[in-house]
Design an enzyme around this catalytic site. Structure first.
Site, short mmCIF file in Angstrom:
data_model
loop_
_atom_site.label_atom_id
_atom_site.label_comp_id
_atom_site.label_asym_id
_atom_site.label_seq_id
_atom_site.Cartn_x
_atom_site.Cartn_y
_atom_site.Cartn_z
N TYR A 119 -16.94 -3.48 -10.89
CA TYR A 119 -16.15 -2.92 -11.98
C TYR A 119 -14.78 -3.58 -12.01
CZ TYR A 119 -13.53 0.40 -14.86
OH TYR A 119 -12.76 0.97 -15.84
N GLU A 207 -11.95 -3.55 -20.28
CA GLU A 207 -12.86 -3.10 -19.23
C GLU A 207 -14.08 -4.02 -19.18
OE1 GLU A 207 -14.31 1.23 -17.96
OE2 GLU A 207 -15.44 0.49 -19.68
#
Length: 397
Positions: A119, A207
């Site tokens: 992530y 993101e």
């Protein structure tokens, strides 16, 4: 302002970041041709909506055995068929709520062999007023869940704007993610690219989830979400062109045309207020007396009669609204202008729910006189507390 994944991938590609080859599909009959432009042998078919959790989402009236909004295909024909199944249907995810969002665009891209999922995000840290990196080895998962259950697996730090991004920032992320060899160098370069893009394009959030290590041992951005500062969009006409108004609340879209600060909420009492602070206080006091606000609406300090009329029409267009509270403190804003706007709007769209009006400040007596002589069924309030109690009582009985 948010954009779709395929648009974010194109922007990443323009900056040299590693992404898969892909094609956007707007019409079902285009799907086979677009899928055939890629090599395979694996294709990934992705619904394009402004919401996360697509892979775990469900289409309304979904047939047994069907997957969510992200599907794998092992032939051009299968990829085209999956795209046709998703186009025009409503996808429900954790972020869309029960109403879901209609899928009007599909993104078909080459599949990737995955060794590891990680992530990565860049965002504006409101506490430090700096750009922050967030990284975790737990890719492909909701970062909120990781933060709650295993916060030690999240690395977060801000970048000093005086120095900007430096290679040691990238190495810190690489070591935290357990990268080795050429991956460390790739990570340092990728973080530099993402930071540059974030700053140059006035982003609020970027993101990458997941950031992957491919079977060849290279880094690749497998998914991408981007949000941009709406106040800076005028500086980026190329980004403004990416706006998809079908993904936005129609009421919020209409409000933006009249420079109204409007955000739709889930409650039953519509609010029309001048000033953001007073609007927040109005919402709070409505909740204090047992009801929920249906919106945040700041008409601003220099609102015209026409602007107030449009604001009232937007509030009444919400089927959830069971009552309306107008709360105006006239400083720059004049109470008589608000009163004239409310009367004009009511005469145009009708009044089918209770309306409480609280006016105070500049030309307040004139404003009250306009309301009283209008012949409309309007409930007058002496102050904010009185207004909140009266609208909640009128709605709740």
């Amino acid at each position: 302002m948010n954009i779709h994944e395929y648009q974010a991938k194109a922007l990443l590609r323009s900056y040299g970041a590693p992404v898969s080859d892909g094609r956007v599909v707007l019409k079902a009959e285009e799907a086979k041709t677009k899928a055939g432009e890629m090599d395979g042998p694996l294709w990934v078919v992705k619904a394009q909506i402004h919401a996360g959790g697509r892979g775990k989402g469900k289409f309304k009236e979904e047939s047994a055995g069907e997957a969510g909004g992200v599907r794998l295909a092992r032939s051009v024909e299968e990829a085209a068929e999956e795209a046709k199944k998703m186009l025009g249907r409503t996808l429900v995810t954790k972020q869309t709520g029960d109403a879901g969002k209609q899928v009007n665009r599909i993104y078909i891209e080459d599949g990737s062999g995955i060794q590891t999922e990680m992530y990565l995000a860049l965002l504006v840290d409101r506490q430090t007023s700096r750009v922050s990196f967030v990284a975790s080895t737990e890719g492909g998962m909701d970062i909120e869940e990781v933060a709650e259950k295993t916060p030690e697996k999240i690395l977060s730090f801000s970048v000093d704007p005086a120095t900007g991004y430096q290679p040691f920032h990238g190495r810190r992320i690489a070591f935290n993610l357990g990268l080795e060899g050429k991956q460390v160098k790739q990570c340092v370069q990728l973080m530099a690219t993402l930071y540059q893009m974030f700053v140059e394009k006035d982003m609020e959030m970027l993101e990458i989830n997941p950031l992957i290590i491919t079977d060849e041992g290279d880094l690749k951005c497998l998914d991408a979400k981007m949000g941009f500062d709406g106040n800076a969009i005028y500086r980026h006409p190329d980004i403004a062109e990416l706006r998809d108004t079908t993904e936005e609340d129609p009421k919020e879209l209409e409000a933006s045309k009249y420079d109204l600060n409007y955000i739709a909420l889930d409650g039953e009492i519509g609010c029309m207020v001048n000033g953001a602070g007073l609007a927040m206080a109005t919402m709070d006091i409505i909740k204090l007396y047992g009801a929920e606000p249906a919106n945040f609406l700041d008409v601003g300090g220099g609102a015209t009669k026409e602007k107030v009329t449009e604001a009232f029409k937007i509030i009444t267009s919400d089927p959830n609204v069971k009552g309306i509270l107008v709360n105006i403190f006239g400083g720059i804003m004049r109470c008589d202008v608000i009163a004239e706007g409310v009367i004009a709007a009511v005469k145009e769209v009708g009044l089918k729910v209770p309306l409480v009006v609280r006016l105070e400040g500049t030309n307040v007596e004139k404003g009250k006189e306009i309301i009283q002589n209008s012949g409309l069924d309007v409930i007058a309030a002496d102050d904010l507390k009185d207004g909140a109690q009266k609208i909640v009582k009128a709605v709740k009985g």
